[in-house]
Enzyme design. Structure first.
Site, PDB file in Angstrom:
ATOM      1  N   CYS A 132       0.843  -1.187   0.000  1.00  0.00           N
ATOM      2  CA  CYS A 132       0.000   0.000   0.000  1.00  0.00           C
ATOM      3  C   CYS A 132       0.892   1.255   0.000  1.00  0.00           C
ATOM      4  O   CYS A 132       1.614   1.488  -0.967  1.00  0.00           O
ATOM      5  CB  CYS A 132      -0.935  -0.075   1.201  1.00  0.00           C
ATOM      6  SG  CYS A 132      -2.178   1.198   1.316  1.00  0.00           S
ATOM      7  N   ASP A 179      -9.607  -4.417  -6.643  1.00  0.00           N
ATOM      8  CA  ASP A 179      -9.109  -3.348  -5.766  1.00  0.00           C
ATOM      9  C   ASP A 179      -9.800  -2.032  -6.131  1.00  0.00           C
ATOM     10  O   ASP A 179      -9.516  -1.440  -7.173  1.00  0.00           O
ATOM     11  CB  ASP A 179      -7.593  -3.219  -5.939  1.00  0.00           C
ATOM     12  CG  ASP A 179      -6.956  -2.293  -4.912  1.00  0.00           C
ATOM     13  OD1 ASP A 179      -7.672  -1.434  -4.351  1.00  0.00           O
ATOM     14  OD2 ASP A 179      -5.746  -2.425  -4.678  1.00  0.00           O
ATOM     15  N   HIS A 212      -8.002  -4.860  -2.318  1.00  0.00           N
ATOM     16  CA  HIS A 212      -6.845  -4.168  -1.762  1.00  0.00           C
ATOM     17  C   HIS A 212      -6.463  -4.792  -0.419  1.00  0.00           C
ATOM     18  O   HIS A 212      -7.310  -5.038   0.427  1.00  0.00           O
ATOM     19  CB  HIS A 212      -7.179  -2.686  -1.557  1.00  0.00           C
ATOM     20  CG  HIS A 212      -5.979  -1.834  -1.283  1.00  0.00           C
ATOM     21  ND1 HIS A 212      -5.122  -1.428  -2.283  1.00  0.00           N
ATOM     22  CD2 HIS A 212      -5.478  -1.319  -0.141  1.00  0.00           C
ATOM     23  CE1 HIS A 212      -4.159  -0.695  -1.770  1.00  0.00           C
ATOM     24  NE2 HIS A 212      -4.346  -0.622  -0.473  1.00  0.00           N
TER      25      HIS A 212
END
Length: 245
Positions: A132, A179, A212
């Site tokens: 991330c 995502d 995600h």
């Protein structure tokens, strides 16, 4: 959090109940979590946290997994003591929180970490992975430090610079098909630009039906279909490091 132009918050997902096998150390101005393999090794991996911080048990699980695969693994506090994002935080304040934690101003922390690995751990070969926010850091540092021989950027894209495609060494980019933070159009654009400009080995891989955070913030035992891709992504990560370090 996945890109710096239009940051979008991400949920913590499944927070692992995990204590860790390594230890915390002080490296000049930052703290770090370190785990070493059972056998002697001169290969080290820097693990870069997501927005939830260097002490998130999920990230420490990844550090320990790397150590189990023969690497000295270290997760420094790239926030340098600043508070990590809280799952209970007010997302309306996220942009302001992010401004004082710029992912592309992390060179100093990378340098002191590399120095520690060389002087205290006798490491000679280095790689980096990040998740991330840490995926952006990884992408950035793979543009700057030739001694990082392999990188794995997991759901993170740099979008605010024209020099983001000139990778110095082999880099794997991991994304999830579902995502909502990183649209597939962004992933496709990254791959196209890398094909045009990158002079080293790279791979952009999208894992079907994954969201995600799936590599380090989704439990393997919840959905058998997810487990397949979580384990595949982790194997791909290890194999990439093994191939180029």
């Amino acid at each position: 959090m996945a890109n710096e132009v239009c940051p979008c918050p991400c949920d913590i997902g499944d927070k692992f109940e995990y204590g860790g096998l390594g230890e915390e150390v002080q490296i000049e101005h930052i703290k770090a979590y370190v785990c070493k393999p059972q056998c002697s090794s001169d290969k080290a991996i820097i693990v870069v946290q997501d927005i939830f911080g260097w002490d998130l048990p999920n990230t420490r699980y990844i550090v320990d997994m790397l150590a189990a695969n023969g690497y000295i693994a270290i997760c420094p506090d790239f926030f340098v003591g600043k508070e990590s994002w809280s799952p209970a935080g007010d997302w309306a304040t996220f942009d302001e929180w992010l401004k004082i934690r710029p992912a592309r101003k992390t060179n100093k922390e990378a340098e002191v970490t590399l120095k520690y690995l060389k002087e205290k751990c006798s490491a000679k070969k280095f790689g980096i992975i990040g998740f991330c926010w840490g995926g952006i850091v990884t992408h950035h540092l793979m543009l700057k430090y030739p001694e990082l021989k392999a990188g794995v950027s997991v759901y993170g894209i740099i979008r605010d610079a024209e020099d983001r495609y000139n990778l110095l060494n082999p880099t794997l980019f991991i994304f999830g098909e579902k995502d909502h933070v990183i649209p597939l159009e962004q992933v496709a654009a990254l791959e196209q630009k890398l094909k045009m400009h990158c002079q080293t080995k790279f791979e952009v891989k999208v894992y079907p039906r994954q969201t995600h955070g799936f590599v380090h913030r989704k439990r393997e035992d919840v959905n058998p279909e997810d487990k397949l891709y979580i384990e595949e992504a982790r194997r791909d990560m290890i194999m990439w490091l093994n191939n180029y370090i």
